[in-house]
Design a protein around this motif. Structure first.
Motif, PDB file in Angstrom:
ATOM      1  N   TYR A 254       0.872  -1.174   0.000  1.00  0.00           N
ATOM      2  CA  TYR A 254       0.000   0.000   0.000  1.00  0.00           C
ATOM      3  C   TYR A 254       0.902   1.215   0.000  1.00  0.00           C
ATOM      4  O   TYR A 254       1.522   1.509   1.015  1.00  0.00           O
TER       5      TYR A 254
ATOM      6  N   ILE B  57       4.104   0.987   1.909  1.00  0.00           N
ATOM      7  CA  ILE B  57       4.066  -0.040   2.962  1.00  0.00           C
ATOM      8  C   ILE B  57       3.999  -1.431   2.361  1.00  0.00           C
ATOM      9  O   ILE B  57       3.070  -1.748   1.613  1.00  0.00           O
TER      10      ILE B  57
ATOM     11  N   GLY C 153      -0.089  -5.303  12.742  1.00  0.00           N
ATOM     12  CA  GLY C 153       0.419  -4.730  11.495  1.00  0.00           C
ATOM     13  C   GLY C 153       1.391  -5.630  10.749  1.00  0.00           C
ATOM     14  O   GLY C 153       1.997  -5.212   9.764  1.00  0.00           O
ATOM     15  N   ALA C 154       1.543  -6.858  11.192  1.00  0.00           N
ATOM     16  CA  ALA C 154       2.506  -7.784  10.566  1.00  0.00           C
ATOM     17  C   ALA C 154       2.079  -8.207   9.159  1.00  0.00           C
ATOM     18  O   ALA C 154       2.904  -8.604   8.352  1.00  0.00           O
ATOM     19  N   GLY C 155       0.755  -8.145   8.899  1.00  0.00           N
ATOM     20  CA  GLY C 155       0.267  -8.519   7.569  1.00  0.00           C
ATOM     21  C   GLY C 155      -0.664  -9.732   7.572  1.00  0.00           C
ATOM     22  O   GLY C 155      -1.005 -10.262   6.517  1.00  0.00           O
ATOM     23  N   LYS C 156      -1.093 -10.145   8.758  1.00  0.00           N
ATOM     24  CA  LYS C 156      -1.924 -11.352   8.869  1.00  0.00           C
ATOM     25  C   LYS C 156      -3.264 -11.192   8.137  1.00  0.00           C
ATOM     26  O   LYS C 156      -3.652 -12.058   7.356  1.00  0.00           O
TER      27      LYS C 156
ATOM     28  N   THR D  61      -4.126  -9.005   5.848  1.00  0.00           N
ATOM     29  CA  THR D  61      -3.896  -8.824   4.411  1.00  0.00           C
ATOM     30  C   THR D  61      -3.673 -10.186   3.754  1.00  0.00           C
ATOM     31  O   THR D  61      -4.203 -10.476   2.679  1.00  0.00           O
TER      32      THR D  61
END
Ligand code: ATP
Length: 249
Positions: A16, A19, A42-45, A47
């Motif tokens: 993003y 990011i 915010g680790a990306g789980k 997403t």
């Protein structure tokens, strides 16, 4: 074995702006296996999950279910291919009974079969009953969902997800908001059903006790990158994982 794994994720990437929400993530999951996806906020789980069920499109990378590409398919199609998902916020109909909720899910599944083949078996009451028995909710069939305790609602949600006969079940923080004892019960139940029905389960979770006790294997994301993978013992002993969970973020 030459058979493809239930789920194969390869180089999954999503940004993003500047990011890197998910960066080059690869892993696989076998039928019947319980895999935990962990990582700090915010680790990306999320997403990652959203790309697995088609709610989000990767910039690059592949997702395959039993060897068949799901990347780029719509959520509905991926659901039809056998990927179920339960959410942190329960999505049942409060004014309907427990049984009716499962029946709606069964009818919806039958409609998918009908669209595919032009005929579909009827949904009878006993089938919903069997699913409710499976999650230990047999005695609650005629209660309105609005009256259920949170832990019971989570078990109902599991029954609703199972009505679609999934091969892979994605669970967003299944035990969030539950009492410790309820957490153990829900995870045991999930593992038992996954084992009996050969369903692969991928779940995210913030409670490390739940993860270490109930996952067969764990993958760890940090800032979009997969930094560790292994058994609970291996991941627990990983210095990089320990550093992250000691609060470095
Ligand atoms: P949490 O445990 O807090 O739910 P998470 O591991 O699920 O976090 P994601 O929600 O996937 O993490 O977020 C990963 C990164 O991507 C974060 O930096 C987040 O701010 C960013 N991000 C996620 N979705 C979007 C979006 N739609 N637009 C912009 N940035 C996003």
């Amino acid at each position: 074995s030459l058979a493809p794994p239930l789920l194969a994720v390869e180089g999954l990437t999503k940004s993003y702006g500047g990011i890197h929400a998910v960066r080059g993530v690869s892993f696989s999951l076998r039928s019947g296996e319980i895999l935990a996806l962990i990582g700090p906020n915010g680790a990306g789980k999320s997403t990652c999950f959203d790309m697995l069920n088609g709610q989000n499109r990767p910039d690059s990378g592949h997702v395959r279910l039993l060897g068949e590409e799901t990347t780029g398919k719509k959520p509905r199609e991926i659901w039809r291919m056998g990927v179920g998902r339960t959410f942190q916020i329960t999505a049942t109909f409060a004014t309907m009974t427990v049984r009716e909720n499962v029946q709606v899910a069964l009818i919806s599944h039958r409609k998918q079969l009908f669209d595919l083949w032009g005929s579909a078996p009827n949904v009878d009451r006993s089938e919903a009953g069997r699913l409710l028995e499976l999650v230990g909710m047999g005695g609650y069939a005629d209660r309105p969902c609005g009256e259920l305790a949170y832990g019971d609602l989570k078990r109902l949600e599991l029954a609703v997800a199972l009505a679609n006969d999934p091969k892979l079940l994605l669970m967003d923080e299944p035990t969030a908001g539950m009492a410790p004892r309820e957490r153990v019960e829900l995870m045991r139940l999930t593992a038992q059903i996954a084992n009996e029905k050969s369903i692969g389960v991928l779940f995210t979770e913030h409670d490390m006790d739940v993860v270490f006790e109930h996952a067969d294997r764990i993958i760890v994301l940090n800032r979009g990158t997969l930094i560790a993978e292994g058994s609970p013992a291996e991941v627990r002993g990983n210095p990089q994982v320990q550093a992250i969970y000691l609060g470095e973020g």
